[in-house]
Design an enzyme around this catalytic site. Sequence first.
Site, PDB file in Angstrom:
ATOM      1  N   ALA A   1       0.817  -1.215   0.000  1.00 29.79           N
ATOM      2  CA  ALA A   1       0.000   0.000   0.000  1.00 29.79           C
ATOM      3  C   ALA A   1       0.844   1.256   0.000  1.00 29.79           C
ATOM      4  O   ALA A   1       0.352   2.342  -0.318  1.00 29.79           O
ATOM      5  CB  ALA A   1      -0.935   0.001   1.213  1.00 29.79           C
ATOM      6  N   TRP A   2       2.112   1.141   0.367  1.00 32.62           N
ATOM      7  CA  TRP A   2       2.980   2.307   0.459  1.00 32.62           C
ATOM      8  C   TRP A   2       3.812   2.540  -0.789  1.00 32.62           C
ATOM      9  O   TRP A   2       4.491   3.560  -0.898  1.00 32.62           O
ATOM     10  CB  TRP A   2       3.911   2.158   1.659  1.00 32.62           C
TER      11      TRP A   2
ATOM     12  N   ARG B   1      20.234   1.708  -7.379  1.00 34.12           N
ATOM     13  CA  ARG B   1      19.957   2.263  -6.056  1.00 34.12           C
ATOM     14  C   ARG B   1      21.104   2.119  -5.070  1.00 34.12           C
ATOM     15  O   ARG B   1      21.305   2.963  -4.206  1.00 34.12           O
ATOM     16  CB  ARG B   1      18.691   1.611  -5.481  1.00 34.12           C
TER      17      ARG B   1
END
Length: 513
Positions: A46-47, A281
Amino acid sequence: MSRTVHHDGPLIIGGGLAGLSAALEAGPRKTLVVTPAPLLQACSSAWAQGGVAAALSAGDAPALHAADTAAAGAGLVETGATEVLTGDGRATVEWLASLGAPFDRDAAGGFAVSLEAAHSRARVARVGGDGAGRAILSALIAAVRAAPHIEVWEDGRLRGLIRDASGRVRGVLIERGVPGSGRMVEVLAPAVVLATGGAGGLFARTTTPVALLGEGMALAYGAGAEILDPEFVQFHPTAIDVGLDPMPLATEALRGEGARLVDGGGRFLLGEAADADLQPRDVVARAVHAARADGGGAFLDCRTAIGDRLPEEFPAVFAACMRAGLDPRETPIPVAAAAHYHMGGIAAGPDGRTSLPGLFAVGECAATGVHGANRLASNSLLEAAAFGRRTGRAAALETSATGATLPVRTVPDLSPEALQTLRETMSRDVGVVRDAAGLAGALEVMARLEAAAPGALPLVAARLIAEAALARRESRGGHFRSDYPAAAPVAEHARLRAQLQAAKPSAPVERAA
């Protein structure tokens, strides 16, 4: 004393994108989903801000996506699993859209795609700029609640795996109600699917829900499952540093739109080239970490490239900054590298099968080999949905076993103080930059904490990460050793498996009324 429930179908632990995708595809087989909190709460899906990576444009192809995935993974990406993942890309995005996921569209009605770090093509399907995770998961939740074959328990915490003498996983021990004082329920099922999420909560600086402590991985390890590459943790370079726990995330898509990383004096952290901030990253995270360690600070400057478009195109980031009293249209955003995604976990295939019969794993708790040593941006939502669907179909084919089961040993929880000590230790010594002295010191701290809480699951998970990091005497992907800064000539996986003592079966369980 626990009550026993017999469930004749897949039993899924976790209500994120992976678990719910599995549940939907398991139909019409009766499926039970167990989560420790109401759906949409306390799960990383959900994030997620970036979106779903897939070859969706005319100039792209699954093979190009697979090549980018392999390049980011620093030699440890499994080719077969990656080909399955990228080959499923378009069909997965279309399936999510069919369930109501409101992906951004272009003028022709196709999927609008964005460029993110280490992708050679713009291929990230987004929702509302930076709201993909919540919007996609909300659509799946609506579908799950409407599905007649799915039952959901939204108050159940996984406390143990139930096995038989052959090693097959036969079910789980669930605590329902208030943690620590709830009622215990043994649920026996032909297939157990772990979709328990990652381990970001083990770190004091994290962008994930703090409740995600690697407990699924720890329980699987304790049951004898193979654990793959647990040392590989991805640290997101642009967590918003405004004193919150967990830290809000400044999506990588901001840099894809031209936002730049600078120090306190406005100097570029990674060079002046337009694409300098779009390196993998791990490279960017170390640059941010070094700038903060040197005292110059690290900031994401969105003013020139995005400016007044921020509220509309990146509403989640804009709102997080404004809540902290910072207007990113006027001021660079202070950022730090924070634990964001666990590439390692329970060794599993694209259909979720693990080394233990009856046990499946999918999503961030699983290590399928598609992320290798460094996850390519936005591949995680794709993996959760694509492999979730495959796992649901495979788990639905399992049939119930019979016979006696082994007794389940529950373990104590860590006290809040001990957990905070563990989290601070992990961020300091098992974080972006590691060395032998720090890792050995972290293991000593864990040993002291273990004396007060033997077998506590967060400690087991943390120890797996730290021990594997100490054993890997090289730097590769998300794992960087300052005392071994070069990569080894040959990339090798770390495969861990507990040595289990023989146990006597308990009496056969009785069917609950």
